[in-house]
Write a protein that holds these residues in place. Structure first.
Motif, short mmCIF file in Angstrom:
data_model
loop_
_atom_site.label_atom_id
_atom_site.label_comp_id
_atom_site.label_asym_id
_atom_site.label_seq_id
_atom_site.Cartn_x
_atom_site.Cartn_y
_atom_site.Cartn_z
N ALA A 136 0.83 -1.21 0.00
CA ALA A 136 0.00 0.00 0.00
C ALA A 136 0.86 1.25 0.00
CB ALA A 136 -0.95 0.01 1.21
N ARG A 137 1.84 1.33 0.93
CA ARG A 137 2.70 2.50 1.02
C ARG A 137 4.05 2.12 1.62
NH1 ARG A 137 0.29 7.42 0.39
NH2 ARG A 137 2.03 8.46 1.40
N LEU A 138 5.03 2.97 1.38
CA LEU A 138 6.31 2.91 2.07
C LEU A 138 6.34 4.05 3.07
CD1 LEU A 138 8.77 2.34 -0.92
CD2 LEU A 138 7.95 0.64 0.69
N GLU A 139 6.64 3.76 4.33
CA GLU A 139 6.65 4.79 5.37
C GLU A 139 7.93 4.69 6.18
OE1 GLU A 139 4.63 7.15 5.59
OE2 GLU A 139 2.70 6.54 4.74
N GLU A 140 8.23 5.79 6.87
CA GLU A 140 9.34 5.82 7.81
C GLU A 140 8.85 6.53 9.06
OE1 GLU A 140 13.83 6.30 6.81
OE2 GLU A 140 13.11 8.29 7.36
N PHE A 141 8.84 5.81 10.22
CA PHE A 141 8.33 6.36 11.46
C PHE A 141 9.47 6.60 12.45
CE2 PHE A 141 4.68 3.51 10.14
CZ PHE A 141 3.89 4.55 9.69
N PRO A 142 9.42 7.71 13.17
CA PRO A 142 10.39 7.88 14.26
C PRO A 142 10.08 6.90 15.38
CG PRO A 142 8.80 9.68 14.24
CD PRO A 142 8.54 8.88 13.01
N VAL A 143 11.12 6.49 16.09
CA VAL A 143 10.93 5.52 17.18
C VAL A 143 9.99 6.06 18.24
CG1 VAL A 143 12.12 4.31 19.05
CG2 VAL A 143 13.13 4.39 16.77
N ALA A 144 10.02 7.37 18.45
CA ALA A 144 9.16 7.96 19.48
C ALA A 144 7.68 7.77 19.17
CB ALA A 144 9.47 9.46 19.63
N GLN A 145 7.34 7.46 17.92
CA GLN A 145 5.94 7.29 17.53
C GLN A 145 5.46 5.86 17.78
OE1 GLN A 145 5.06 9.02 13.68
NE2 GLN A 145 3.32 7.69 13.38
N VAL A 146 6.38 4.96 18.08
CA VAL A 146 6.04 3.55 18.29
C VAL A 146 5.64 3.33 19.75
CG1 VAL A 146 6.86 1.18 18.17
CG2 VAL A 146 7.59 2.84 16.44
N GLU A 147 4.52 2.61 19.97
CA GLU A 147 4.03 2.31 21.32
C GLU A 147 3.91 0.79 21.48
OE1 GLU A 147 0.62 4.89 22.46
OE2 GLU A 147 0.80 5.68 20.43
N MET A 148 3.68 0.37 22.72
CA MET A 148 3.49 -1.05 23.02
C MET A 148 2.03 -1.31 23.35
SD MET A 148 6.40 -2.65 22.69
CE MET A 148 6.09 -4.18 23.59
N SER A 149 1.45 -2.34 22.73
CA SER A 149 0.12 -2.80 23.08
C SER A 149 0.25 -4.28 23.43
CB SER A 149 -0.85 -2.60 21.91
OG SER A 149 -2.12 -3.14 22.22
N GLY A 150 0.41 -4.57 24.74
CA GLY A 150 0.76 -5.92 25.15
C GLY A 150 2.19 -6.17 24.71
#
Length: 788
Positions: free
Chosen positions: A653-667
Motif C-alpha cells: 500500500a505505502r512505504l513509510e518511515e516512522f520515528p521511534v518515538a511514535q512507536v508504542e506497546m500494546s501488550g
C-alpha cells in the motif's frame, strides 16, 4: 459620433441587457408577481425595439415588437407568466442574440426566417379565457434605458396609463394658475388616473434617477485599450526592476530617493490597473440559471440554483478562460448528478434538486465549488469501467482510495453514462475541463458522498499578467517558477547527498521528513548538461526546490536558487507553444529573458506524473507493461542475516518511515497511530527468530536511541499492518522463473531476481508467526478510542 460607433454602442448595451434578461425571466418564472423584474424586462425589450427602428434593423425590430406585445399583456396583468410563456420569451431572446451576433460580424441581420417564432409569440398571447386573469393594476412601464435625465411624472403616466396629453396639459395649467396641489393629485381628482398609478410612477422616476446617477459615475472602456495599458504597466514594472537592481550599487542619496519614489508609484499604478481588470464572477454566473433551466427541462428534472460569493473578483483573462469549463460542470451536475423527481421522492428528498455555486478567496487564489444534492458518484461503476477499459488492474482497483477513483472521471474518453444524450455520455468534456483549468495554473478535484451529492472544487489564480515567482539558475540560464506551485526549499550539504539521495527502481528520490520525494534534475530534462545526475555546486551541495503539480510533490534539482520577485508574464511565440516544459517568458531586471517553467508539464515530461495526470496510474504504470511480458514487479528489502527478501508490489500500500518515538506497546505488540487508526507493526527479524528467543524479543520495547524505522504498509484480508524491515533496497521487474523450495518458516520459496537468490515472503505465515491475529480485538478497541 459616426454610425459605426452608434451601432457598436448599441451592440454592447444590448448584449449586457440580454444577459440580464436570461436571469430575470428565469426568476420571474418562479415569482411571476415580481413587478420590478417584469418592468425591467419590458424596458429592455422596449429599448432594443426602439433603437432597432432608428438603425434600420427591421427584422430585429419585428421580433422585438411581438415580444413587447406579449410583455405588455403580462405587465397589464392580463396574463400570468408560466413555463410556456417563459420558454417563448427565452426563444425570442436567443433570436435577438443571434441577430446581434450577425450584425457584429457582417453589419446585417442575415437571412432569417422567424415566422415560426413570431407565430408562437402571437399564439401564446391569445390564451383561452380560462387561463387569462382578471385585469389587475398595471405593472409599471419605464422609460428607455439610459435616458439622459429622469422622466417627469406626466411622461411616465402617459406611458403606463390611459391618460392623454390634453389631460396632463389641463392639470399643468391649473398648477400655473396657483393650485398648490401636485400634478398627480389634480389628475386623481379629475378621474384621469388612480392613486396606485401615481405610486408606480413615483417608483419608476426614482429608479430612473438612480440609473442616471450610476451612468454619470462610470464609463465604458474598450478591453483592447485596457490590455494595452496593462502591457505598458508590465513594461514599467520591468523598467522599475532594472532601476532597482542598478540602485543597489549606487550611493547617491538623491538617486536612491528618486528610485524608491518610482518604486512606490509603480506599485500603486500596478495595483490600480489590476483592479480595473478585475470583474466579479457573477458576470459569468448570470447565464447559469438559464443553463440549469434548459438542461433540467431537457432531462425531465426540477432543479433550483443558488449562488454565493457572486462579488468575488478575478482578472478578466481568467474570467474568460473558466467560462466554458464552469458551464460544462454545471450542465454535468444537472444531467448526471441530480436524480429525477420521482427517484428523489423515493429517497426521501425534495422533488426539486439543489445546485449550489460558491466562490471565495483563499491563500491568494480563488476557490470555486459546484455542489449538488444528487445521488453522488457511483464508485463501483467507475471502478468497474476503469478495469474494463484497462486503465487500472483489478488489484489496483481494490486498493485505490475513493478520492482517486472519483478523479478517474477526468481521464480522456471516460464516461459511466448508460446512454448518450444531447448533454453528455460521450466521455468528452471532463478531460477538457481539467486541461483548461490547469492551463491557467489552476487545479480541480471532486468529492462525492453516496445519496448526498457531489462537489467539484476548482482553484485558480487571481491573475495571469503579473505573478510572484522564484528565480533559479541552471546551466548558466535563469528560470522562473510560479510561487503558486512552490512549497519549500531544501539544501543538502556535501556529506548529506550520498546518505539523503537514494535510487528506487532506478529513479532518484530524497527522504523528506520520512516520505520519499521524487527528484527531477532540471539540467537533464532541459538537456543542459552531459552529466545529468551531477547538479551539484563546487562545494558538493545540492539545491532542491520542492514543488507541487496535480497535488503530487516532487523535488526540482537546480544549480542555484536566487530570489523571489514579481515578473511580467509574456506569452510564448507560436513555435514554442507546443513545448510543455515552459508556460511563458519574462524580462528580468538586467534586461535578459527568463523562461517560466510549467511545473505540471515538467512533471509529465520527467515521468513524475503521467499524461493522464492520475497519480495511482503513474505509480503502477510499469505493472501493466510487465504483466504483458509475463513479468512482475517486486519490492526488495534486506532480511535477517544479510539475506535478500521480496514481496510483490501489488501487495504494497505505502512505504513509510516512522520515528521511534511514535512507536508504542500494546501488550507484546509494537503499534503506531497511523491515519486515524492503530497500525500493528510486525518486526521481520523478530517474526523469523527461533521460538526460544522470540518471546524475549517480542517483549522488548523499541530503543529510544534507535533511528527511524522503515515500514512496508501491507494489506491482508482487508486489514493493514506494517512490516518493519532493516532496509529497503529497490523495486525491480523480473520474470522470476527460477525457483526452489523454502528453507525456513514464513518464506514461500526462493527465487532468482536480478541474478541474485531472493526469498519470497509468505505474508499470512509471517502474521501467524508474529501472532498479530491474536491482538486484533485489542487493537480494534484501541483504534476506536483514538478515533474518539
Amino acid at each position: 459620433m459616426s454610425d459605426s460607433d452608434i451601432v457598436q454602442d448599441f451592440l454592447v448595451e444590448s448584449y449586457e441587457n440580454l444577459d440580464r434578461l436570461d436571469r430575470e425571466l428565469v426568476g420571474l418564472e418562479k415569482n411571476p408577481q415580481d413587478r420590478d423584474a417584469l418592468a425591467s424586462v419590458f424596458r429592455t425589450i422596449h429599448t432594443i425595439k426602439g433603437t432597432c427602428g432608428f438603425l434600420g434593423f427591421n427584422q430585429l425590430e419585428k421580433v422585438a415588437h411581438v415580444g413587447e406585445n406579449l410583455l405588455t399583456r403580462l405587465r397589464d396583468g392580463q396574463l400570468t407568466l408560466n413555463r410556456e410563456l417563459t420558454t417563448a420569451l427565452l426563444e425570442m431572446v436567443d433570436a435577438v442574440r443571434q441577430m446581434l451576433g450577425s450584425i457584429e460580424a457582417t453589419g446585417g441581420e442575415g437571412k432569417r426566417d422567424d415566422t415560426k417564432l413570431i407565430a408562437t409569440l402571437t399564439r401564446v398571447q391569445q390564451l383561452p379565457e380560462a387561463q387569462a386573469v382578471s385585469k389587475a393594476a398595471p405593472l409599471p412601464a419605464t422609460t428607455p434605458e439610459g435616458a439622459a435625465s429622469p422622466a417627469s411624472i406626466g411622461d411616465i403616466l402617459m406611458q403606463t396609463t390611459g391618460v392623454t396629453s390634453a389631460e396632463i396639459q389641463l392639470a399643468t395649467e391649473k398648477q400655473k394658475e396657483g393650485d398648490p396641489r401636485r400634478l398627480g393629485e389634480i389628475l386623481v381628482e379629475q378621474g384621469a388616473v388612480q392613486p396606485g398609478d401615481i405610486v408606480d410612477a413615483l417608483r419608476i422616476q426614482q429608479s430612473s434617477r438612480a440609473r442616471t446617477g450610476a451612468s454619470e459615475s462610470t464609463i465604458r472602456v474598450d478591453t483592447g485599450l485596457l490590455d494595452k495599458v496593462m502591457t505598458l504597466v508590465g513594461e514599467l514594472v520591468l523598467a522599475r526592476n532594472q532601476i532597482l537592481q542598478f540602485t543597489s550599487r549606487m550611493k547617491d542619496t538623491s538617486f536612491l530617493a528618486a528610485s524608491h519614489r518610482l518604486n512606490l508609484i509603480t506599485t500603486e499604478l500596478q495595483a490600480g490597473i489590476m483592479k480595473t481588470r478585475m470583474q466579479p464572477i457573477g458576470n459569468i454566473w448570470g447565464q447559469f440559471p438559464r443553463t440549469v433551466r434548459d438542461v433540467a427541462l431537457g432531462c425531465g428534472k426540477e432543479v433550483g440554483i443558488e449562488m454565493e460569493g457572486k462579488e468575488t473578483e478575478l482578472d478578466k483573462t481568467i474570467i474568460e478562460a473558466i467560462k466554458d469549463p464552469l458551464t460544462h460542470l454545471v450542465r454535468n451536475s444537472v444531467d448526471h448528478g441530480i436524480e429525477l423527481p420521482g427517484d428523489r421522492v423515493k429517497a426521501g428528498k425534495e422533488r426539486a434538486g439543489r445546485l449550489i455555486l460558491r466562490a471565495f478567496h483563499e491563500g491568494g487564489q480563488v476557490n470555486i465549488e459546484i455542489s449538488d444534492d444528487g445521488a453522488g458518484l457511483n464508485v463501483q461503476r467507475i471502478r468497474k469501467k476503469a478495469v474494463e477499459r484497462g486503465v487500472i488492474t483489478p488489484e489496483q482497483a481494490t486498493r485505490m482510495p475513493e478520492r482517486e477513483i472519483f478523479n478517474l472521471i477526468f481521464l480522456p474518453g471516460f464516461s459511466t453514462a448508460e446512454k448518450v444524450t444531447n448533454v453528455s455520455g460521450r466521455g468528452v468534456g471532463m478531460d477538457v475541463v481539467k486541461t483548461n483549468v490547469e492551463k491557467i495554473g489552476g487545479a480541480i478535484d471532486v468529492q462525492s458522498t453516496p445519496g448526498r451529492g457531489t462537489t467539484v472544487r476548482v482553484k485558480i489564480p487571481l491573475t495571469l499578467a503579473i505573478i510572484p515567482a522564484l528565480v533559479v539558475t541552471c546551466g548558466g540560464d535563469r528560470y522562473a517558477i510560479p510561487q503558486v506551485s512552490l512549497l519549500e526549499l531544501v539544501r543538502l550539504k556535501a556529506d548529506q547527498v550520498s546518505k539523503g539521495i537514494e535510487l528506487v527502481h532506478g529513479a532518484p528520490v530524497y527522504r523528506l521528513r520520512g516520505r520519499l520525494l521524487p527528484l527531477v534534475y532540471l539540467s537533464r530534462e532541459l538537456k543542459l548538461a552531459a552529466d545529468t545526475r551531477c547538479a551539484t555546486k563546487a562545494d558538493g551541495a545540492i539545491n532542491i526546490v520542492v514543488v507541487q503539480a496535480d497535488e503530487r510533490r516532487f523535488g526540482l534539482v537546480v544549480d542555484q536558487i536566487n530570489d523571489t520577485e514579481e515578473i511580467v508574464v509574456k506569452p510564448l511565440r507560436k513555435q514554442l507553444k507546443t513545448v510543455k516544459t515552459f508556460a511563458g517568458s519574462s524580462i528580468m531586471g538586467d534586461g535578459k529573458v527568463a523562461l517560466i517553467l510549467d511545473v505540471l508539464g515538467l512533471a509529465q515530461r520527467a515521468g513524475v506524473i503521467a499524461e493522464t495526470r492520475d497519480r495511482a496510474l503513474t505509480e503502477k504504470a510499469t505493472d501493466l507493461a510487465a504483466s504483458a511480458q509475463g513479468k512482475q514487479t517486486f519490492l526488495l528489502f534486506a532480511g535477517p542475516g544479510d539475506s535478500r527478501m521480496a514481496v510483490p508490489l501489488t501487495t504494497l500500500a505505502r512505504l513509510e518511515e516512522f520515528p521511534v518515538a511514535q512507536v508504542e506497546m500494546s501488550g507484546s505488540q509494537w503499534v503506531t497511530q497511523y491515519r486515524g487508526q492503530i497500525l500493528p507493526l510486525v518486526r521481520l527479524n523478530v517474526a523469523l527468530e527461533e521460538r526460544r528467543n522470540k518471546l524475549r524479543a517480542l517483549q522488548a520495547p523499541p530503543s529510544p536511541d534507535a533511528g527511524p524505522i522503515q515500514v512496508l504498509v501491507l494489506n491482508h484480508d482487508g486489514r493493514p499492518f506494517g512490516l518493519v524491515v532493516e532496509r529497503i533496497l529497490d523495486i525491480v521487474e523480473d520474470r522470476a522463473d527460477v525457483r526452489s523450495a523454502a528453507t525456513r518458516t514464513a518464506v514461500l520459496y526462493s527465487v532468482v531476481i536480478g541474478d541474485r537468490v531472493t526469498e519470497m515472503l509468505d505474508i499470512p505465515a509471517i502474521l501467524r508467526c508474529a501472532d498479530v491475529s491474536t491482538n486484533r480485538r485489542g487493537l480494534a478497541t484501541k483504534s476506536a478510542e483514538v478515533a474518539n
